[in-house]
Write a protein that holds these residues in place. Sequence first.
Motif, PDB file in Angstrom:
ATOM      1  N   GLN A   1       5.986  25.843 -27.880  1.00 36.98           N
ATOM      2  CA  GLN A   1       5.325  26.483 -29.000  1.00 36.98           C
ATOM      3  C   GLN A   1       4.669  25.416 -29.876  1.00 36.98           C
ATOM      4  O   GLN A   1       5.208  24.328 -30.067  1.00 36.98           O
ATOM      5  CB  GLN A   1       6.332  27.291 -29.830  1.00 36.98           C
ATOM      6  N   VAL A   2       3.492  25.709 -30.373  1.00 39.59           N
ATOM      7  CA  VAL A   2       2.753  24.802 -31.244  1.00 39.59           C
ATOM      8  C   VAL A   2       2.450  25.519 -32.553  1.00 39.59           C
ATOM      9  O   VAL A   2       1.997  26.668 -32.549  1.00 39.59           O
ATOM     10  CB  VAL A   2       1.429  24.356 -30.587  1.00 39.59           C
ATOM     11  N   GLY A  26       5.674  20.974 -33.291  1.00 38.65           N
ATOM     12  CA  GLY A  26       6.426  21.825 -32.395  1.00 38.65           C
ATOM     13  C   GLY A  26       6.336  21.460 -30.937  1.00 38.65           C
ATOM     14  O   GLY A  26       7.134  21.907 -30.133  1.00 38.65           O
ATOM     15  N   ARG A  27       5.333  20.688 -30.575  1.00 39.42           N
ATOM     16  CA  ARG A  27       5.164  20.325 -29.177  1.00 39.42           C
ATOM     17  C   ARG A  27       4.298  19.086 -29.139  1.00 39.42           C
ATOM     18  O   ARG A  27       3.574  18.804 -30.081  1.00 39.42           O
ATOM     19  CB  ARG A  27       4.507  21.471 -28.411  1.00 39.42           C
ATOM     20  N   GLU A 110     -10.112  30.743 -24.505  1.00 43.33           N
ATOM     21  CA  GLU A 110      -9.326  29.654 -23.936  1.00 43.33           C
ATOM     22  C   GLU A 110      -8.203  29.203 -24.863  1.00 43.33           C
ATOM     23  O   GLU A 110      -7.395  28.363 -24.487  1.00 43.33           O
ATOM     24  CB  GLU A 110     -10.241  28.465 -23.643  1.00 43.33           C
ATOM     25  N   VAL A 111      -8.145  29.756 -26.058  1.00 42.80           N
ATOM     26  CA  VAL A 111      -7.179  29.306 -27.056  1.00 42.80           C
ATOM     27  C   VAL A 111      -5.788  29.872 -26.791  1.00 42.80           C
ATOM     28  O   VAL A 111      -5.629  31.071 -26.537  1.00 42.80           O
ATOM     29  CB  VAL A 111      -7.637  29.729 -28.464  1.00 42.80           C
ATOM     30  N   ASP A 112      -4.799  28.987 -26.878  1.00 44.53           N
ATOM     31  CA  ASP A 112      -3.406  29.412 -26.753  1.00 44.53           C
ATOM     32  C   ASP A 112      -2.720  29.514 -28.117  1.00 44.53           C
ATOM     33  O   ASP A 112      -1.788  30.306 -28.278  1.00 44.53           O
ATOM     34  CB  ASP A 112      -2.637  28.427 -25.873  1.00 44.53           C
ATOM     35  N   TYR A 113      -3.147  28.692 -29.076  1.00 45.21           N
ATOM     36  CA  TYR A 113      -2.522  28.685 -30.397  1.00 45.21           C
ATOM     37  C   TYR A 113      -3.597  28.652 -31.488  1.00 45.21           C
ATOM     38  O   TYR A 113      -4.574  27.909 -31.385  1.00 45.21           O
ATOM     39  CB  TYR A 113      -1.605  27.471 -30.553  1.00 45.21           C
ATOM     40  N   TRP A 114      -3.356  29.442 -32.532  1.00 46.63           N
ATOM     41  CA  TRP A 114      -4.239  29.502 -33.690  1.00 46.63           C
ATOM     42  C   TRP A 114      -3.473  29.120 -34.955  1.00 46.63           C
ATOM     43  O   TRP A 114      -2.291  29.417 -35.093  1.00 46.63           O
ATOM     44  CB  TRP A 114      -4.766  30.924 -33.894  1.00 46.63           C
ATOM     45  N   GLY A 115      -4.194  28.492 -35.882  1.00 43.40           N
ATOM     46  CA  GLY A 115      -3.648  28.300 -37.209  1.00 43.40           C
ATOM     47  C   GLY A 115      -3.877  29.552 -38.038  1.00 43.40           C
ATOM     48  O   GLY A 115      -4.472  30.522 -37.562  1.00 43.40           O
TER      49      GLY A 115
END
Length: 124
Positions: A1-2, A26-27, A110-115
């Motif tokens: 997790q990021v 987190g990563r 393509e995004v896995d993590y968002w702010g």
Amino acid sequence: QVQLVESGGGLVQTGDSLRLSCAASGRTFGPYPMAWFRQAPGKEREFVASISGSGDFIYYADSVKGRFTISRDNAKNTVYLQMNSLKPEDTGVYYCAAAVGRYTLRSAFEVDYWGQGTQVTVSS
């Protein structure tokens, strides 16, 4: 997790500058590609700029070329967006994004993590 946390947004006037920061935790931060997207009211989220994990591939949307600069500091787990010569059309919520398992990042798909986003408002 990021986890991605943006900062640096604000209210500025046309022609002013702002520097956005995105702190990752987190990563392992690298060598994941990172990007900035933005979303104006009533519009879809759009790509602004991206940088590969090593920093050797950088892409910009045509609308910000020559005015914005993306950079990263892997030792600090942080990516930056220096925005100069700001225009009212740059107004929106700016989101930091990360992708896992890719070398570059240029699309929201393509995004896995968002702010959570930071508001940038440019007055005329």
